[in-house]
Design a protein around this motif. Structure first.
Motif, PDB file in Angstrom:
ATOM      1  N   PHE A 128       0.846  -1.193   0.000  1.00 36.75           N
ATOM      2  CA  PHE A 128       0.000   0.000   0.000  1.00 36.75           C
ATOM      3  C   PHE A 128       0.881   1.243   0.000  1.00 36.75           C
ATOM      4  N   GLU A 129       1.947   1.228   0.788  1.00 33.36           N
ATOM      5  CA  GLU A 129       2.852   2.383   0.868  1.00 33.36           C
ATOM      6  C   GLU A 129       3.593   2.605  -0.453  1.00 33.36           C
ATOM      7  N   ILE A 130       3.964   1.524  -1.122  1.00 34.64           N
ATOM      8  CA  ILE A 130       4.592   1.654  -2.436  1.00 34.64           C
ATOM      9  C   ILE A 130       3.613   2.269  -3.424  1.00 34.64           C
ATOM     10  N   ALA A 131       2.350   1.831  -3.348  1.00 30.88           N
ATOM     11  CA  ALA A 131       1.318   2.409  -4.220  1.00 30.88           C
ATOM     12  C   ALA A 131       1.160   3.905  -3.968  1.00 30.88           C
ATOM     13  N   LEU A 132       1.185   4.312  -2.700  1.00 27.27           N
ATOM     14  CA  LEU A 132       1.021   5.721  -2.348  1.00 27.27           C
ATOM     15  C   LEU A 132       2.204   6.574  -2.796  1.00 27.27           C
ATOM     16  N   ALA A 133       3.339   5.941  -3.077  1.00 29.06           N
ATOM     17  CA  ALA A 133       4.514   6.679  -3.560  1.00 29.06           C
ATOM     18  C   ALA A 133       4.476   6.888  -5.068  1.00 29.06           C
ATOM     19  N   CYS A 134       3.470   6.303  -5.743  1.00 26.33           N
ATOM     20  CA  CYS A 134       3.320   6.494  -7.186  1.00 26.33           C
ATOM     21  C   CYS A 134       2.627   7.825  -7.466  1.00 26.33           C
ATOM     22  N   ASP A 135       2.786   8.313  -8.679  1.00 28.45           N
ATOM     23  CA  ASP A 135       2.167   9.569  -9.091  1.00 28.45           C
ATOM     24  C   ASP A 135       0.768   9.356  -9.665  1.00 28.45           C
ATOM     25  N   VAL A 136       0.542   8.218 -10.265  1.00 30.96           N
ATOM     26  CA  VAL A 136      -0.744   7.861 -10.863  1.00 30.96           C
ATOM     27  C   VAL A 136      -0.993   6.392 -10.561  1.00 30.96           C
ATOM     28  N   LEU A 137      -2.256   6.050 -10.242  1.00 26.74           N
ATOM     29  CA  LEU A 137      -2.589   4.657  -9.956  1.00 26.74           C
ATOM     30  C   LEU A 137      -3.680   4.153 -10.894  1.00 26.74           C
ATOM     31  N   VAL A 138      -3.424   2.992 -11.479  1.00 21.84           N
ATOM     32  CA  VAL A 138      -4.420   2.267 -12.265  1.00 21.84           C
ATOM     33  C   VAL A 138      -4.706   0.973 -11.509  1.00 21.84           C
ATOM     34  N   ALA A 139      -5.961   0.707 -11.204  1.00 19.99           N
ATOM     35  CA  ALA A 139      -6.315  -0.467 -10.405  1.00 19.99           C
ATOM     36  C   ALA A 139      -7.239  -1.390 -11.170  1.00 19.99           C
ATOM     37  N   GLY A 140      -7.089  -2.685 -10.925  1.00 21.72           N
ATOM     38  CA  GLY A 140      -8.034  -3.659 -11.436  1.00 21.72           C
ATOM     39  C   GLY A 140      -9.290  -3.669 -10.577  1.00 21.72           C
ATOM     40  N   LYS A 141     -10.372  -4.187 -11.125  1.00 27.32           N
ATOM     41  CA  LYS A 141     -11.642  -4.187 -10.403  1.00 27.32           C
ATOM     42  C   LYS A 141     -11.596  -4.996  -9.117  1.00 27.32           C
ATOM     43  N   ASN A 142     -10.674  -5.942  -9.022  1.00 28.19           N
ATOM     44  CA  ASN A 142     -10.555  -6.770  -7.822  1.00 28.19           C
ATOM     45  C   ASN A 142      -9.477  -6.266  -6.855  1.00 28.19           C
ATOM     46  N   ALA A 143      -8.912  -5.116  -7.139  1.00 24.99           N
ATOM     47  CA  ALA A 143      -7.850  -4.592  -6.278  1.00 24.99           C
ATOM     48  C   ALA A 143      -8.389  -4.248  -4.889  1.00 24.99           C
ATOM     49  N   LYS A 144      -7.526  -4.439  -3.890  1.00 18.75           N
ATOM     50  CA  LYS A 144      -7.864  -4.057  -2.513  1.00 18.75           C
ATOM     51  C   LYS A 144      -6.618  -3.459  -1.868  1.00 18.75           C
ATOM     52  N   PHE A 145      -6.808  -2.330  -1.207  1.00 17.40           N
ATOM     53  CA  PHE A 145      -5.742  -1.656  -0.472  1.00 17.40           C
ATOM     54  C   PHE A 145      -6.005  -1.872   1.021  1.00 17.40           C
ATOM     55  N   ILE A 146      -5.039  -2.448   1.729  1.00 16.78           N
ATOM     56  CA  ILE A 146      -5.251  -2.797   3.133  1.00 16.78           C
ATOM     57  C   ILE A 146      -4.036  -2.363   3.951  1.00 16.78           C
ATOM     58  N   ASP A 147      -4.299  -1.708   5.069  1.00 16.71           N
ATOM     59  CA  ASP A 147      -3.245  -1.301   6.010  1.00 16.71           C
ATOM     60  C   ASP A 147      -3.335  -2.192   7.241  1.00 16.71           C
ATOM     61  N   THR A 148      -2.361  -3.069   7.432  1.00 18.17           N
ATOM     62  CA  THR A 148      -2.378  -4.000   8.572  1.00 18.17           C
ATOM     63  C   THR A 148      -1.338  -3.650   9.639  1.00 18.17           C
ATOM     64  N   HIS A 149      -0.823  -2.443   9.622  1.00 16.28           N
ATOM     65  CA  HIS A 149       0.152  -2.061  10.651  1.00 16.28           C
ATOM     66  C   HIS A 149      -0.402  -2.281  12.054  1.00 16.28           C
ATOM     67  N   ALA A 150      -1.622  -1.799  12.280  1.00 13.76           N
ATOM     68  CA  ALA A 150      -2.213  -1.909  13.624  1.00 13.76           C
ATOM     69  C   ALA A 150      -2.511  -3.355  13.990  1.00 13.76           C
ATOM     70  N   ARG A 151      -2.857  -4.172  13.013  1.00 10.49           N
ATOM     71  CA  ARG A 151      -3.180  -5.569  13.292  1.00 10.49           C
ATOM     72  C   ARG A 151      -1.963  -6.337  13.802  1.00 10.49           C
ATOM     73  N   PHE A 152      -0.804  -6.080  13.209  1.00 13.50           N
ATOM     74  CA  PHE A 152       0.392  -6.842  13.545  1.00 13.50           C
ATOM     75  C   PHE A 152       1.352  -6.102  14.476  1.00 13.50           C
ATOM     76  N   GLY A 153       0.984  -4.892  14.882  1.00 11.53           N
ATOM     77  CA  GLY A 153       1.844  -4.144  15.793  1.00 11.53           C
ATOM     78  C   GLY A 153       3.116  -3.645  15.141  1.00 11.53           C
ATOM     79  N   ILE A 154       2.993  -3.168  13.904  1.00 14.25           N
ATOM     80  CA  ILE A 154       4.139  -2.659  13.146  1.00 14.25           C
ATOM     81  C   ILE A 154       3.956  -1.166  12.926  1.00 14.25           C
ATOM     82  N   PHE A 155       4.987  -0.385  13.209  1.00  9.87           N
ATOM     83  CA  PHE A 155       4.881   1.065  13.049  1.00  9.87           C
ATOM     84  C   PHE A 155       5.173   1.441  11.597  1.00  9.87           C
TER      85      PHE A 155
END
Length: 265
Positions: free
Chosen positions: A115-142
């Protein structure tokens, strides 16, 4: 398309004759999760394409049914407690310092580091099945690649808090509605659409493409008054240094367009 010879083929780099550099995260059996060597190779790939004058636009994509499922947690300690302060091996740092436009072709999952790599892009093209998920809080990662700061600036702080604090997925439909992605297409068309966007950029004045990306990205980090001042400053410097023949070329181009039928603009 010519392919460079990667050591282990987990980060593939291809260059097209038209000036597009394509980076593929190539570990599909693990949903393109990143090991420490892959992170280093990804950073080096962006740095190499940045320095390659034949490359005008960079596309990053993932092989198989995921863009990138994040860091391989079986080697998480090696990644997070390694040389994380070394900017030469930080792919997001290299992306943010890349002068050239970067297009993310997001097929399938883009999770946490992905997700962070995607956010570093200038333009995003996504497929219809794409999902963006932030699991930092789930796994205790800063977060350390920008997700905690960038997402809220794109989709708003309330939505960003819910996404990150609950680890809820952002579907492609939601991402388009919230302004996170530019285009949503069929999964089979993601890379093709990204290449079409890249080719449209390549058809324009390349010096101005680089300058325009820079002023947008640099200005976005500022409040509006300072961003407008930045634009003025760079515009004045640009026009002060513009040779007379460039003005003449612009006038000829405009005159040529005005003489053509205006039915197809």
């Amino acid at each position: 398309m010519a392919q460079s010879p990667p050591e282990d083929n987990l980060i593939k780099v291809d260059r097209s004759p038209t000036g597009i550099g394509i980076i593929t995260i190539n570990r599909p059996k693990s949903l393109n999760s990143l090991t420490k060597p892959m992170i280093t190779d990804l950073a080096r790939a962006f740095k190499a394409l940045e320095g390659d004058e034949s490359v005008r636009v960079i596309i990053i994509c993932g092989a198989g049914r995921a863009f990138c499922s994040g860091v391989d947690l079986t080697a998480a300690e090696d990644v997070f407690k390694g040389d994380v302060k070394n900017m030469d091996t930080d792919p997001v740092f290299q992306m943010e310092n890349c002068r050239k436009p970067i297009i993310g072709a997001i097929g399938g999952f883009a999770v946490t580091a992905g997700f962070e790599i995607a956010l570093a892009c200038d333009v995003l093209v996504a497929g219809k099945n794409a999902k963006f998920i932030d699991t930092h809080a789930r796994f205790g990662i800063f977060p350390s690649w920008g997700l905690s700061q960038k997402l809220s600036r794109i989709i708003g702080p309330n939505r960003a808090r819910e996404v990150s604090l609950t680890s809820m997925p952002i579907t492609a439909e939601m991402a388009e509605k919230w302004g996170l992605v530019n285009h949503v297409v069929e999964e089979s068309e993601v890379l093709k659409k990204a290449q079409q966007v890249a080719e449209a950029m390549i058809r324009n004045n390349q010096d101005m493409v680089l300058r325009y990306k820079s002023v947008i990205n640099d200005g976005f980090k500022l409040d509006l008054s300072h961003a407008l001042a930045l634009e003025k400053e760079r515009a004045h410097a640009f026009y002060d240094g513009m040779p007379k023949d460039q003005f003449e070329k612009m006038q000829k181009f405009i005159a040529g367009r005005s003489s053509k039928p205006s039915s197809k603009l």
